[in-house]
Design a protein around this motif. Structure first.
Motif, PDB file in Angstrom:
ATOM      1  N   ASN A 113      -6.055   5.213 -15.846  1.00  0.00           N
ATOM      2  CA  ASN A 113      -4.781   5.338 -15.146  1.00  0.00           C
ATOM      3  C   ASN A 113      -4.995   5.776 -13.702  1.00  0.00           C
ATOM      4  OD1 ASN A 113      -3.172   4.535 -17.233  1.00  0.00           O
ATOM      5  ND2 ASN A 113      -2.739   6.621 -17.947  1.00  0.00           N
ATOM      6  N   LEU A 114      -5.940   6.678 -13.476  1.00  0.00           N
ATOM      7  CA  LEU A 114      -6.208   7.160 -12.129  1.00  0.00           C
ATOM      8  C   LEU A 114      -6.800   6.067 -11.255  1.00  0.00           C
ATOM      9  CD1 LEU A 114      -7.662  10.721 -12.822  1.00  0.00           C
ATOM     10  CD2 LEU A 114      -5.428  10.136 -11.920  1.00  0.00           C
ATOM     11  N   THR A 115      -7.678   5.245 -11.794  1.00  0.00           N
ATOM     12  CA  THR A 115      -8.304   4.203 -10.983  1.00  0.00           C
ATOM     13  C   THR A 115      -7.366   3.026 -10.746  1.00  0.00           C
ATOM     14  OG1 THR A 115      -9.292   3.232 -12.947  1.00  0.00           O
ATOM     15  CG2 THR A 115     -10.628   4.798 -11.684  1.00  0.00           C
ATOM     16  N   SER A 116      -6.381   2.819 -11.632  1.00  0.00           N
ATOM     17  CA  SER A 116      -5.461   1.698 -11.422  1.00  0.00           C
ATOM     18  C   SER A 116      -4.387   2.035 -10.387  1.00  0.00           C
ATOM     19  CB  SER A 116      -4.800   1.289 -12.744  1.00  0.00           C
ATOM     20  OG  SER A 116      -3.943   2.324 -13.179  1.00  0.00           O
ATOM     21  N   GLN A 117      -4.176   3.308 -10.088  1.00  0.00           N
ATOM     22  CA  GLN A 117      -3.208   3.703  -9.075  1.00  0.00           C
ATOM     23  C   GLN A 117      -3.915   3.737  -7.728  1.00  0.00           C
ATOM     24  OE1 GLN A 117      -1.601   7.433 -10.183  1.00  0.00           O
ATOM     25  NE2 GLN A 117      -0.433   6.625 -11.904  1.00  0.00           N
ATOM     26  N   ARG A 118      -3.531   2.777  -6.880  1.00  0.00           N
ATOM     27  CA  ARG A 118      -4.144   2.709  -5.560  1.00  0.00           C
ATOM     28  C   ARG A 118      -3.068   2.950  -4.517  1.00  0.00           C
ATOM     29  NH1 ARG A 118      -6.432  -3.035  -5.835  1.00  0.00           N
ATOM     30  NH2 ARG A 118      -7.694  -2.512  -4.039  1.00  0.00           N
ATOM     31  N   GLY A 119      -3.434   3.232  -3.294  1.00  0.00           N
ATOM     32  CA  GLY A 119      -2.484   3.448  -2.215  1.00  0.00           C
ATOM     33  C   GLY A 119      -2.000   2.122  -1.648  1.00  0.00           C
ATOM     34  N   PHE A 120      -1.267   2.220  -0.525  1.00  0.00           N
ATOM     35  CA  PHE A 120      -0.804   1.010   0.152  1.00  0.00           C
ATOM     36  C   PHE A 120      -1.963   0.394   0.910  1.00  0.00           C
ATOM     37  CE2 PHE A 120       3.092   3.544  -0.110  1.00  0.00           C
ATOM     38  CZ  PHE A 120       3.915   2.619  -0.721  1.00  0.00           C
ATOM     39  N   PRO A 121      -2.054  -0.907   0.938  1.00  0.00           N
ATOM     40  CA  PRO A 121      -3.103  -1.542   1.758  1.00  0.00           C
ATOM     41  C   PRO A 121      -2.842  -1.279   3.240  1.00  0.00           C
ATOM     42  CG  PRO A 121      -2.199  -3.106   0.180  1.00  0.00           C
ATOM     43  CD  PRO A 121      -1.366  -1.879   0.111  1.00  0.00           C
ATOM     44  N   LEU A 122      -3.890  -1.327   4.015  1.00  0.00           N
ATOM     45  CA  LEU A 122      -3.801  -1.033   5.439  1.00  0.00           C
ATOM     46  C   LEU A 122      -2.841  -1.973   6.150  1.00  0.00           C
ATOM     47  CD1 LEU A 122      -4.811   0.629   7.805  1.00  0.00           C
ATOM     48  CD2 LEU A 122      -6.676  -1.009   8.072  1.00  0.00           C
ATOM     49  N   LEU A 123      -2.812  -3.227   5.761  1.00  0.00           N
ATOM     50  CA  LEU A 123      -1.923  -4.194   6.398  1.00  0.00           C
ATOM     51  C   LEU A 123      -0.457  -3.810   6.193  1.00  0.00           C
ATOM     52  CD1 LEU A 123      -1.631  -6.810   7.939  1.00  0.00           C
ATOM     53  CD2 LEU A 123      -1.630  -8.027   5.762  1.00  0.00           C
ATOM     54  N   GLU A 124      -0.095  -3.357   4.993  1.00  0.00           N
ATOM     55  CA  GLU A 124       1.291  -2.928   4.743  1.00  0.00           C
ATOM     56  C   GLU A 124       1.654  -1.722   5.597  1.00  0.00           C
ATOM     57  OE1 GLU A 124       1.971  -2.254   0.620  1.00  0.00           O
ATOM     58  OE2 GLU A 124       1.594  -4.335   0.060  1.00  0.00           O
ATOM     59  N   VAL A 125       0.746  -0.799   5.768  1.00  0.00           N
ATOM     60  CA  VAL A 125       0.995   0.384   6.591  1.00  0.00           C
ATOM     61  C   VAL A 125       1.184  -0.022   8.049  1.00  0.00           C
ATOM     62  CG1 VAL A 125      -0.006   2.537   7.448  1.00  0.00           C
ATOM     63  CG2 VAL A 125      -0.203   1.944   5.029  1.00  0.00           C
ATOM     64  N   VAL A 126       0.365  -0.944   8.539  1.00  0.00           N
ATOM     65  CA  VAL A 126       0.476  -1.391   9.929  1.00  0.00           C
ATOM     66  C   VAL A 126       1.805  -2.108  10.147  1.00  0.00           C
ATOM     67  CG1 VAL A 126      -0.491  -2.994  11.638  1.00  0.00           C
ATOM     68  CG2 VAL A 126      -2.001  -1.494  10.332  1.00  0.00           C
ATOM     69  N   VAL A 127       2.211  -2.968   9.220  1.00  0.00           N
ATOM     70  CA  VAL A 127       3.484  -3.682   9.348  1.00  0.00           C
ATOM     71  C   VAL A 127       4.649  -2.691   9.307  1.00  0.00           C
ATOM     72  CG1 VAL A 127       5.030  -5.304   8.196  1.00  0.00           C
ATOM     73  CG2 VAL A 127       2.624  -5.873   8.466  1.00  0.00           C
ATOM     74  N   MET A 166       4.631   0.472  10.196  1.00  0.00           N
ATOM     75  CA  MET A 166       4.651   1.234  11.447  1.00  0.00           C
ATOM     76  C   MET A 166       5.194   0.379  12.601  1.00  0.00           C
ATOM     77  SD  MET A 166       3.837   4.228  10.719  1.00  0.00           S
ATOM     78  CE  MET A 166       3.576   4.936  12.308  1.00  0.00           C
ATOM     79  N   ALA A 167       4.876  -0.921  12.596  1.00  0.00           N
ATOM     80  CA  ALA A 167       5.404  -1.808  13.647  1.00  0.00           C
ATOM     81  C   ALA A 167       6.923  -1.912  13.541  1.00  0.00           C
ATOM     82  CB  ALA A 167       4.766  -3.189  13.536  1.00  0.00           C
ATOM     83  N   ILE A 168       7.439  -2.020  12.337  1.00  0.00           N
ATOM     84  CA  ILE A 168       8.887  -2.100  12.141  1.00  0.00           C
ATOM     85  C   ILE A 168       9.559  -0.806  12.584  1.00  0.00           C
ATOM     86  CG2 ILE A 168      10.701  -2.255  10.388  1.00  0.00           C
ATOM     87  CD1 ILE A 168       8.858  -4.224   8.894  1.00  0.00           C
ATOM     88  N   VAL A 169       8.990   0.321  12.211  1.00  0.00           N
ATOM     89  CA  VAL A 169       9.544   1.614  12.629  1.00  0.00           C
ATOM     90  C   VAL A 169       9.483   1.749  14.151  1.00  0.00           C
ATOM     91  CG1 VAL A 169       9.134   4.109  12.567  1.00  0.00           C
ATOM     92  CG2 VAL A 169       9.103   2.794  10.454  1.00  0.00           C
ATOM     93  N   GLY A 170       8.394   1.311  14.759  1.00  0.00           N
ATOM     94  CA  GLY A 170       8.256   1.372  16.208  1.00  0.00           C
ATOM     95  C   GLY A 170       9.305   0.533  16.913  1.00  0.00           C
ATOM     96  N   LEU A 171       9.565  -0.678  16.416  1.00  0.00           N
ATOM     97  CA  LEU A 171      10.606  -1.518  17.006  1.00  0.00           C
ATOM     98  C   LEU A 171      11.982  -0.865  16.877  1.00  0.00           C
ATOM     99  CD1 LEU A 171       9.527  -5.084  15.876  1.00  0.00           C
ATOM    100  CD2 LEU A 171       9.562  -4.170  18.190  1.00  0.00           C
ATOM    101  N   GLY A 172      12.243  -0.246  15.750  1.00  0.00           N
ATOM    102  CA  GLY A 172      13.524   0.445  15.568  1.00  0.00           C
ATOM    103  C   GLY A 172      13.691   1.594  16.542  1.00  0.00           C
ATOM    104  N   VAL A 173      12.644   2.363  16.744  1.00  0.00           N
ATOM    105  CA  VAL A 173      12.711   3.504  17.662  1.00  0.00           C
ATOM    106  C   VAL A 173      12.913   3.023  19.096  1.00  0.00           C
ATOM    107  CG1 VAL A 173      11.330   5.375  18.667  1.00  0.00           C
ATOM    108  CG2 VAL A 173      11.425   5.082  16.194  1.00  0.00           C
ATOM    109  N   VAL A 174      12.191   1.975  19.495  1.00  0.00           N
ATOM    110  CA  VAL A 174      12.339   1.438  20.854  1.00  0.00           C
ATOM    111  C   VAL A 174      13.759   0.917  21.062  1.00  0.00           C
ATOM    112  CG1 VAL A 174      11.608  -0.449  22.374  1.00  0.00           C
ATOM    113  CG2 VAL A 174       9.904   0.946  21.207  1.00  0.00           C
ATOM    114  N   THR A 175      14.317   0.247  20.061  1.00  0.00           N
ATOM    115  CA  THR A 175      15.690  -0.257  20.166  1.00  0.00           C
ATOM    116  C   THR A 175      16.680   0.886  20.329  1.00  0.00           C
ATOM    117  OG1 THR A 175      15.094  -2.155  18.789  1.00  0.00           O
ATOM    118  CG2 THR A 175      17.439  -1.656  19.016  1.00  0.00           C
ATOM    119  N   LEU A 176      16.519   1.935  19.569  1.00  0.00           N
ATOM    120  CA  LEU A 176      17.416   3.092  19.696  1.00  0.00           C
ATOM    121  C   LEU A 176      17.308   3.744  21.072  1.00  0.00           C
ATOM    122  CD1 LEU A 176      17.116   4.794  16.197  1.00  0.00           C
ATOM    123  CD2 LEU A 176      19.076   3.594  17.152  1.00  0.00           C
TER     124      LEU A 176
END
Length: 163
Positions: free
Chosen positions: A34-48, A50-60
């Motif tokens: 069970n411990l080995t099957s639980q993995r974190g978010f892939p790096l690509l998902e984290v980067v995407v 953060m980009a979405i959050v960054g665009l939202g902050v810039v728009t605000l």
């Protein structure tokens, strides 16, 4: 196996560590898997994300800065109108308003020009009376950032002539 008539219905609850194993024993294989099957978010998902959050902050931030600019413009125009009304009130309080023009300023940002002239076309109606209708025009110029803007005010004044 015990017969049903010998079973005790008031049995104590099972011990917590009996059902889970001892805290000092290593976890069982099912718990390890069970411990080995639980993995974190892939790096690509984290980067995407953060980009979405960054665009939202810039728009605000853009929305807020636009609001601040509009407030500043509105404030400058309101100040110019207030000064213009003050000049207009001073002219209207005077008894004798002379034809022609006057100029003045309020500080460095606000300059005004006043023109008083007889109203065209209405002089025929008032020619037989001792009254004259004058048009008073005030042009207030003010600095709005790097640009110079203008507010114009007009009013009419009925003046008794010396006839």
């Amino acid at each position: 196996f015990r017969p049903a008539w010998t079973r005790s219905y008031r049995s104590s609850p099972p011990d917590f560590w009996e059902s889970r194993g001892s805290p000092w024993e290593p976890p069982m294989n099912s718990q390890i898997s069970n411990l080995t099957s639980q993995r974190g978010f892939p790096l690509l998902e984290v980067v995407v994300a953060m980009a979405i959050v960054g665009l939202g902050v810039v728009t605000l931030i853009e929305i807020f800065s636009l609001g601040l600019r509009l407030v500043a413009r509105s404030s400058e125009k309101a100040t110019a109108i207030t000064y213009g009304r003050q000049v207009m009130d001073e002219v209207l309080i005077r008894r004798g308003v002379q034809e022609g023009g006057e100029e003045g300023s309020f500080g460095e940002k606000h300059r005004w020009r006043l023109q008083v002239k007889p109203l065209k076309g209405e002089s025929k109606l008032l020619s037989s009376t001792a009254w004259e209708l004058n048009e008073i025009t005030l042009q207030m110029r003010y600095q709005d950032g790097e640009r110079e803007k203008q507010v114009e005010m007009r009013t009419l004044r009925l003046v008794k002539t010396g006839r």
